[in-house]
Design a protein around this motif. Structure first.
Motif, PDB file in Angstrom:
ATOM      1  N   LYS A  56      42.410 -60.513  15.530  1.00 17.30           N
ATOM      2  CA  LYS A  56      43.434 -60.478  14.484  1.00 17.30           C
ATOM      3  C   LYS A  56      43.276 -61.656  13.546  1.00 17.30           C
ATOM      4  O   LYS A  56      42.566 -62.609  13.862  1.00 17.30           O
ATOM      5  CB  LYS A  56      44.841 -60.477  15.103  1.00 17.30           C
ATOM      6  CG  LYS A  56      45.206 -61.776  15.808  1.00 17.30           C
ATOM      7  CD  LYS A  56      46.621 -61.765  16.363  1.00 17.30           C
ATOM      8  CE  LYS A  56      47.690 -62.223  15.436  1.00 17.30           C
ATOM      9  NZ  LYS A  56      47.635 -63.602  14.982  1.00 17.30           N
ATOM     10  N   THR A  57      43.924 -61.574  12.421  1.00 19.93           N
ATOM     11  CA  THR A  57      44.002 -62.714  11.525  1.00 19.93           C
ATOM     12  C   THR A  57      44.802 -63.790  12.246  1.00 19.93           C
ATOM     13  O   THR A  57      45.990 -63.593  12.540  1.00 19.93           O
ATOM     14  CB  THR A  57      44.671 -62.322  10.193  1.00 19.93           C
ATOM     15  OG1 THR A  57      43.908 -61.264   9.603  1.00 19.93           O
ATOM     16  CG2 THR A  57      44.753 -63.494   9.249  1.00 19.93           C
ATOM     17  N   GLN A  60      48.641 -65.376  11.549  1.00 26.80           N
ATOM     18  CA  GLN A  60      49.757 -64.445  11.410  1.00 26.80           C
ATOM     19  C   GLN A  60      50.474 -64.304  12.745  1.00 26.80           C
ATOM     20  O   GLN A  60      49.846 -64.275  13.796  1.00 26.80           O
ATOM     21  CB  GLN A  60      49.267 -63.048  10.995  1.00 26.80           C
ATOM     22  CG  GLN A  60      48.670 -62.993   9.617  1.00 26.80           C
ATOM     23  CD  GLN A  60      48.152 -61.603   9.286  1.00 26.80           C
ATOM     24  OE1 GLN A  60      47.900 -60.776  10.146  1.00 26.80           O
ATOM     25  NE2 GLN A  60      47.980 -61.355   8.001  1.00 26.80           N
ATOM     26  N   TRP A  62      52.847 -61.619  14.837  1.00 29.84           N
ATOM     27  CA  TRP A  62      53.175 -60.194  14.836  1.00 29.84           C
ATOM     28  C   TRP A  62      54.431 -59.948  15.645  1.00 29.84           C
ATOM     29  O   TRP A  62      54.689 -60.616  16.644  1.00 29.84           O
ATOM     30  CB  TRP A  62      52.061 -59.379  15.477  1.00 29.84           C
ATOM     31  CG  TRP A  62      50.745 -59.350  14.788  1.00 29.84           C
ATOM     32  CD1 TRP A  62      50.411 -59.910  13.592  1.00 29.84           C
ATOM     33  CD2 TRP A  62      49.561 -58.718  15.267  1.00 29.84           C
ATOM     34  NE1 TRP A  62      49.091 -59.659  13.302  1.00 29.84           N
ATOM     35  CE2 TRP A  62      48.545 -58.925  14.309  1.00 29.84           C
ATOM     36  CE3 TRP A  62      49.258 -57.993  16.414  1.00 29.84           C
ATOM     37  CZ2 TRP A  62      47.262 -58.436  14.470  1.00 29.84           C
ATOM     38  CZ3 TRP A  62      47.977 -57.501  16.577  1.00 29.84           C
ATOM     39  CH2 TRP A  62      46.990 -57.718  15.603  1.00 29.84           C
ATOM     40  N   ASP A  71      41.410 -55.337   8.116  1.00 29.81           N
ATOM     41  CA  ASP A  71      41.020 -56.188   6.997  1.00 29.81           C
ATOM     42  C   ASP A  71      39.661 -55.723   6.479  1.00 29.81           C
ATOM     43  O   ASP A  71      38.682 -55.676   7.230  1.00 29.81           O
ATOM     44  CB  ASP A  71      40.954 -57.647   7.445  1.00 29.81           C
ATOM     45  CG  ASP A  71      40.695 -58.593   6.303  1.00 29.81           C
ATOM     46  OD1 ASP A  71      39.590 -58.519   5.717  1.00 29.81           O
ATOM     47  OD2 ASP A  71      41.573 -59.414   5.996  1.00 29.81           O
ATOM     48  N   THR A  78      45.292 -57.016  10.769  1.00 25.60           N
ATOM     49  CA  THR A  78      46.099 -57.890   9.929  1.00 25.60           C
ATOM     50  C   THR A  78      47.404 -57.202   9.549  1.00 25.60           C
ATOM     51  O   THR A  78      47.491 -55.975   9.574  1.00 25.60           O
ATOM     52  CB  THR A  78      45.326 -58.294   8.649  1.00 25.60           C
ATOM     53  OG1 THR A  78      46.129 -59.167   7.853  1.00 25.60           O
ATOM     54  CG2 THR A  78      44.926 -57.096   7.812  1.00 25.60           C
ATOM     55  N   THR A  79      48.383 -58.002   9.150  1.00 22.78           N
ATOM     56  CA  THR A  79      49.638 -57.451   8.628  1.00 22.78           C
ATOM     57  C   THR A  79      49.575 -57.267   7.115  1.00 22.78           C
ATOM     58  O   THR A  79      50.493 -56.727   6.521  1.00 22.78           O
ATOM     59  CB  THR A  79      50.819 -58.378   8.967  1.00 22.78           C
ATOM     60  OG1 THR A  79      50.575 -59.670   8.416  1.00 22.78           O
ATOM     61  CG2 THR A  79      51.018 -58.484  10.472  1.00 22.78           C
ATOM     62  N   THR A  80      48.500 -57.697   6.496  1.00 20.39           N
ATOM     63  CA  THR A  80      48.348 -57.615   5.042  1.00 20.39           C
ATOM     64  C   THR A  80      47.940 -56.208   4.633  1.00 20.39           C
ATOM     65  O   THR A  80      46.848 -55.743   4.979  1.00 20.39           O
ATOM     66  CB  THR A  80      47.293 -58.626   4.547  1.00 20.39           C
ATOM     67  OG1 THR A  80      47.672 -59.932   4.983  1.00 20.39           O
ATOM     68  CG2 THR A  80      47.164 -58.591   3.045  1.00 20.39           C
ATOM     69  N   ASN A  96      51.281 -67.087  16.056  1.00 28.52           N
ATOM     70  CA  ASN A  96      50.512 -67.738  15.009  1.00 28.52           C
ATOM     71  C   ASN A  96      50.332 -69.181  15.457  1.00 28.52           C
ATOM     72  O   ASN A  96      51.312 -69.885  15.616  1.00 28.52           O
ATOM     73  CB  ASN A  96      51.271 -67.691  13.683  1.00 28.52           C
ATOM     74  CG  ASN A  96      50.631 -68.553  12.608  1.00 28.52           C
ATOM     75  OD1 ASN A  96      49.547 -69.088  12.783  1.00 28.52           O
ATOM     76  ND2 ASN A  96      51.325 -68.710  11.495  1.00 28.52           N
TER      77      ASN A  96
END
Length: 110
Positions: A56-57, A60, A62, A71, A78-80, A96
């Protein structure tokens, strides 16, 4: 039914690049986790639904049920949303920073 081929939760596609078992892979609009290693162009079986620990990023946090995306640059979850493809939701909270998170892949093609 004469036209039924398979359930579709595991699909065989050409690897878009060299992939390793357990990697999140995207071929066109098909997203799944590689069931085995494969060289670019070789057949690889993707598991399209289920719960997986994935990269994961890191920067961030979650929450359970939060929408997750692949991504387009790093291949990580990612949440983006912007510029990325939705893959499912967070199955567990993730801190995070942290390098991995638990992802529920929904198997939908978008």
């Amino acid at each position: 039914m004469k036209n039924f081929i398979q359930p579709g939760e595991h699909v065989t596609v050409p690897a878009p690049a060299d992939v390793t078992s357990g990697a999140l892979v995207m071929v066109g609009a098909i997203v799944g986790v590689a069931q085995h290693d494969a060289a670019s162009g070789e057949d690889v079986v993707l598991v399209r639904r289920g719960v997986f620990t994935l990269p994961k990023t890191s920067a961030q946090a979650w929450t359970v049920g939060q929408k997750l995306y692949r991504d387009a640059t790093t291949g990580a979850a990612t949440t983006t949303a912007s510029g990325n493809t939705i893959i499912g939701a967070a199955y567990a909270a993730a801190a995070n920073p942290s390098d991995t998170g638990t992802v529920l892949l929904d198997g939908a093609v978008r």
